[in-house]
Structure formats: structure tokens, C-alpha cells
Scaffold this active site. Sequence first.
Site, mmCIF file in Angstrom:
data_model
loop_
_atom_site.group_PDB
_atom_site.id
_atom_site.type_symbol
_atom_site.label_atom_id
_atom_site.label_comp_id
_atom_site.label_asym_id
_atom_site.label_seq_id
_atom_site.Cartn_x
_atom_site.Cartn_y
_atom_site.Cartn_z
ATOM 1 N N LYS A 67 0.800 -1.239 0.000
ATOM 2 C CA LYS A 67 0.000 0.000 0.000
ATOM 3 C C LYS A 67 0.831 1.287 0.000
ATOM 4 O O LYS A 67 0.364 2.318 -0.456
ATOM 5 C CB LYS A 67 -0.953 0.012 1.202
ATOM 6 C CG LYS A 67 -2.182 -0.853 1.022
ATOM 7 C CD LYS A 67 -3.084 -0.746 2.240
ATOM 8 C CE LYS A 67 -4.480 -1.266 1.925
ATOM 9 N NZ LYS A 67 -5.425 -1.022 3.018
ATOM 10 N N ASP A 103 -10.549 3.475 1.278
ATOM 11 C CA ASP A 103 -10.823 3.074 2.672
ATOM 12 C C ASP A 103 -11.364 4.281 3.439
ATOM 13 O O ASP A 103 -12.359 4.175 4.159
ATOM 14 C CB ASP A 103 -9.536 2.607 3.373
ATOM 15 C CG ASP A 103 -9.189 1.156 3.048
ATOM 16 O OD1 ASP A 103 -10.093 0.417 2.616
ATOM 17 O OD2 ASP A 103 -8.019 0.784 3.221
ATOM 18 N N ALA A 131 -5.085 1.499 8.462
ATOM 19 C CA ALA A 131 -6.536 1.678 8.608
ATOM 20 C C ALA A 131 -6.837 2.829 9.570
ATOM 21 O O ALA A 131 -7.814 3.557 9.386
ATOM 22 C CB ALA A 131 -7.168 0.387 9.109
ATOM 23 N N ASP A 155 5.019 5.960 19.506
ATOM 24 C CA ASP A 155 5.725 6.665 18.418
ATOM 25 C C ASP A 155 4.947 6.591 17.095
ATOM 26 O O ASP A 155 4.977 7.527 16.296
ATOM 27 C CB ASP A 155 7.109 6.041 18.179
ATOM 28 C CG ASP A 155 8.080 6.388 19.293
ATOM 29 O OD1 ASP A 155 7.691 7.160 20.184
ATOM 30 O OD2 ASP A 155 9.215 5.870 19.253
HETATM 31 P P1 NAP Z 1 -1.594 -2.388 10.334
HETATM 32 O O1 NAP Z 1 -1.200 -1.252 9.462
HETATM 33 O O2 NAP Z 1 -0.747 -3.618 10.397
HETATM 34 O O3 NAP Z 1 -1.747 -1.796 11.851
HETATM 35 C C1 NAP Z 1 -2.002 -2.658 12.925
HETATM 36 C C2 NAP Z 1 -2.342 -1.855 14.184
HETATM 37 O O4 NAP Z 1 -2.714 -2.783 15.224
HETATM 38 C C3 NAP Z 1 -1.166 -1.025 14.726
HETATM 39 O O5 NAP Z 1 -1.667 0.121 15.363
HETATM 40 C C4 NAP Z 1 -0.568 -2.000 15.766
HETATM 41 O O6 NAP Z 1 0.143 -1.332 16.794
HETATM 42 C C5 NAP Z 1 -1.823 -2.603 16.347
HETATM 43 N N1 NAP Z 1 -1.547 -3.909 16.954
HETATM 44 C C6 NAP Z 1 -1.125 -5.038 16.354
HETATM 45 N N2 NAP Z 1 -0.979 -6.033 17.244
HETATM 46 C C7 NAP Z 1 -1.305 -5.501 18.469
HETATM 47 C C8 NAP Z 1 -1.348 -6.022 19.791
HETATM 48 N N3 NAP Z 1 -1.022 -7.297 20.051
HETATM 49 N N4 NAP Z 1 -1.742 -5.199 20.787
HETATM 50 C C9 NAP Z 1 -2.075 -3.919 20.546
HETATM 51 N N5 NAP Z 1 -2.057 -3.351 19.306
HETATM 52 C C10 NAP Z 1 -1.673 -4.143 18.280
HETATM 53 O O7 NAP Z 1 -3.053 -2.929 9.988
HETATM 54 P P2 NAP Z 1 -4.240 -2.103 9.281
HETATM 55 O O8 NAP Z 1 -4.177 -2.304 7.815
HETATM 56 O O9 NAP Z 1 -4.247 -0.731 9.822
HETATM 57 O O10 NAP Z 1 -5.552 -2.929 9.785
HETATM 58 C C11 NAP Z 1 -6.049 -2.769 11.098
HETATM 59 C C12 NAP Z 1 -7.421 -3.469 11.209
HETATM 60 O O11 NAP Z 1 -8.347 -2.840 10.344
HETATM 61 C C13 NAP Z 1 -7.427 -4.954 10.830
HETATM 62 O O12 NAP Z 1 -8.293 -5.646 11.711
HETATM 63 C C14 NAP Z 1 -7.986 -4.951 9.425
HETATM 64 O O13 NAP Z 1 -8.626 -6.185 9.100
HETATM 65 C C15 NAP Z 1 -8.994 -3.826 9.527
HETATM 66 N N6 NAP Z 1 -9.322 -3.186 8.216
HETATM 67 C C16 NAP Z 1 -10.618 -3.205 7.813
HETATM 68 C C17 NAP Z 1 -10.972 -2.610 6.606
HETATM 69 C C18 NAP Z 1 -12.404 -2.624 6.161
HETATM 70 O O14 NAP Z 1 -12.694 -2.361 4.979
HETATM 71 N N7 NAP Z 1 -13.334 -2.916 7.059
HETATM 72 C C19 NAP Z 1 -9.982 -1.976 5.812
HETATM 73 C C20 NAP Z 1 -8.655 -1.971 6.261
HETATM 74 C C21 NAP Z 1 -8.337 -2.584 7.477
HETATM 75 P P3 NAP Z 1 1.739 -1.035 16.665
HETATM 76 O O15 NAP Z 1 1.863 0.256 15.906
HETATM 77 O O16 NAP Z 1 2.177 -0.927 18.083
HETATM 78 O O17 NAP Z 1 2.353 -2.204 15.939
#
Ligand code: NAP
Length: 280
Positions: A67, A103, A131, A155
Site C-alpha cells: 500500500k 478506505d 486503517a 511513536d
Molecule cells: P496495520 O497497518 O498492520 O496496523 C495494525 C495496528 O494494530 C497497529 O496500530 C498495531 O500497533 C496494532 N496492533 C497489532 N498487534 C497488536 C497487539 N497485540 N496489541 C495492541 N495493538 C496491536 O493494519 P491495518 O491495515 O491498519 O488494519 C487494522 C485493522 O483494520 C485490521 O483488523 C484490518 O482487518 C482492519 N481493516 C478493515 C478494513 C475494512 O474495509 N473494514 C480496511 C482496512 C483494514 P503497533 O503500531 O504498536 O504495531
Amino acid sequence: MTHRWACLIGQPVAHSLSPTLHNAAFAALGMDAHYDARDVAPEDLAESVAAFRQLDCLGANVTAPHKQAVLALMDELSDEVVAIGALNTIVNQSGRLMGANTDARGLARWMRQVGIDPAGRPVLVLGAGGAARATVWALAELGASYIRVLNRTADHAEALIHALRPRLSSTELSWGRLEEAAEPTSTQWRVIVNATSLGHHGEAPVVHPGCYSRECVAIELAYNPPETGFMVAARRAGARAENGLGMLLHQAALAFERWTGQVAPMEAYAAALTERVAGR
Ligand code: NAP
């Protein structure tokens, strides 16, 4: 008339719902077009994207891990892509590639449609990944007065705020650590969004029940599973809770509309999704 195509690139892509949704939409509108999901390794990204300039290609969706890397391969970027720093949709405009982020606009459009209005109110976002960036952009677009972003790695939350603040000047933005959500608060949050990936893994961030009220809406961005611990806890504390299916459908619809110039058949999306879930 030429057969047209679009696709999803990412790694992995096998479980994506996008082919189900877009192929149903092409069929519903009688369009001679198809959509497929392509597993693309980072070293093959440039070659895959070059194919999107072909005249029979409508465009593409982009998912993890491409992305951000794909931005450098675009001819033009939309305002929200520049603000968010990531895209999920490419539109082929006669050989020129335009990067968009549906998104953010998809979440905003769904929230408007289901009557979740954060205008003039404080909102809380848990998570600071891609997201979460789209979510902050959408909430600011809908007029939230104050957005607080809490994240495991503070951070990352700080970086999110610094990236978005110059473009979201009418909304107050701040950040903190995720643990803060477990503490009592006097803020009457209008919306609390779980944009961490915990829901996807059957877990939930801890949110103090006092963060919720009857007029608060808890939005879980994950949609699989359809009901998460975050949603259950929010309902128990008296709030309305929704999952990310609405955002998923609307981001797909906006991409479809950009590619084809036609209104996406939402009922075809919903029927295809129901059929796919039933067939699992
Ligand atoms: P991402 O860029 O990988 O970000 C993951 C986030 O989750 C970061 O803030 C990370 O914190 C946090 N995280 C991961 N493991 C954790 C843990 N064990 N404890 C606390 N925080 C944790 O992922 P993303 O693309 O933003 O996606 C996030 C969510 O949104 C997912 O569930 C995804 O399926 C959903 N989503 C849905 C749609 C939709 O159309 N509905 C679209 C996009 C995404 P750190 O910064 O500390 O690593």
C-alpha cells in the site's frame, strides 16, 4: 467491445472478498469484465503495476504489503492518498495511473449512510496503522472536533498525527498509549474506533466501560469474525456497536465507481457476500 479487467495485488490475497464482490457487480450490470486476485511479491511489484497501463485494464486494488511502496509507481495521487501516505485503489486513465484511497472515503460514506455523525464531537481511535490513518482522515472529513489516537507503540501514533495534522487543520488531534483506554475518562466520546488488528486475531483492546454511553458508537474495523470482544464489551457498556463490513462494501463500491463510471450495485455485493459466507 473489448473485455476489461481489474485485479487485487498483495501477498497473501487468497482470502480476499474483493473478487467475489467485483465479479458480482460486473455480472449484475452485464459488463464484459472480470476481477482476479494476484499474489505479488515485493520484487515483482513494478512489473505487475506496469500491466495496469494496458488499455483493457480498468484499474486495481492494492493490499498489504504494497500500500505504501506502490505510491512511487503512480502518475498522480489523490489528496487523501497524499495525506494518509497509502493507497488501496489504482485507476487506469488511458495509460496514466491515478492512486486513490477508498478506505477513508468508504468509511465516511458508510457512516453517513447509517447515521453515525461525529460532527463537532470528540472521537477516539485505537491503533495507528494504515486503517487508523484512513479512519482519522474520515472522522476529520465528517467534522469531528477532536480526535485522540491511542496505540501500543506511541511513536507510531505520534507519527500519524504529525503526518495528518498539516492537512486536517480544523480538527484538534492528539496521541497517547493504548493502555490509556483502560482508564476512566470524563470525555463523552461520540465514536470509538478499534483500528488495531487485534479483532482480526480474536482479541480486543481493553476499554474502560465509562468511555461508553448510549450515544456512543463503537466501530470495529475488522469484519471477520463479525462479532468481536471489542463490540461485545461496548454493547455491554450501553453503546451501539458495528463491524467493518459497511466500510468494506463502501470502499469496494467507490473503487468500482472510479473504474467504471457506474454506480456500484450494492444489492449485488450484499447477495454475493451472503452466498460466499453461506458456502464457507
Ligand atoms: P496495520 O497497518 O498492520 O496496523 C495494525 C495496528 O494494530 C497497529 O496500530 C498495531 O500497533 C496494532 N496492533 C497489532 N498487534 C497488536 C497487539 N497485540 N496489541 C495492541 N495493538 C496491536 O493494519 P491495518 O491495515 O491498519 O488494519 C487494522 C485493522 O483494520 C485490521 O483488523 C484490518 O482487518 C482492519 N481493516 C478493515 C478494513 C475494512 O474495509 N473494514 C480496511 C482496512 C483494514 P503497533 O503500531 O504498536 O504495531
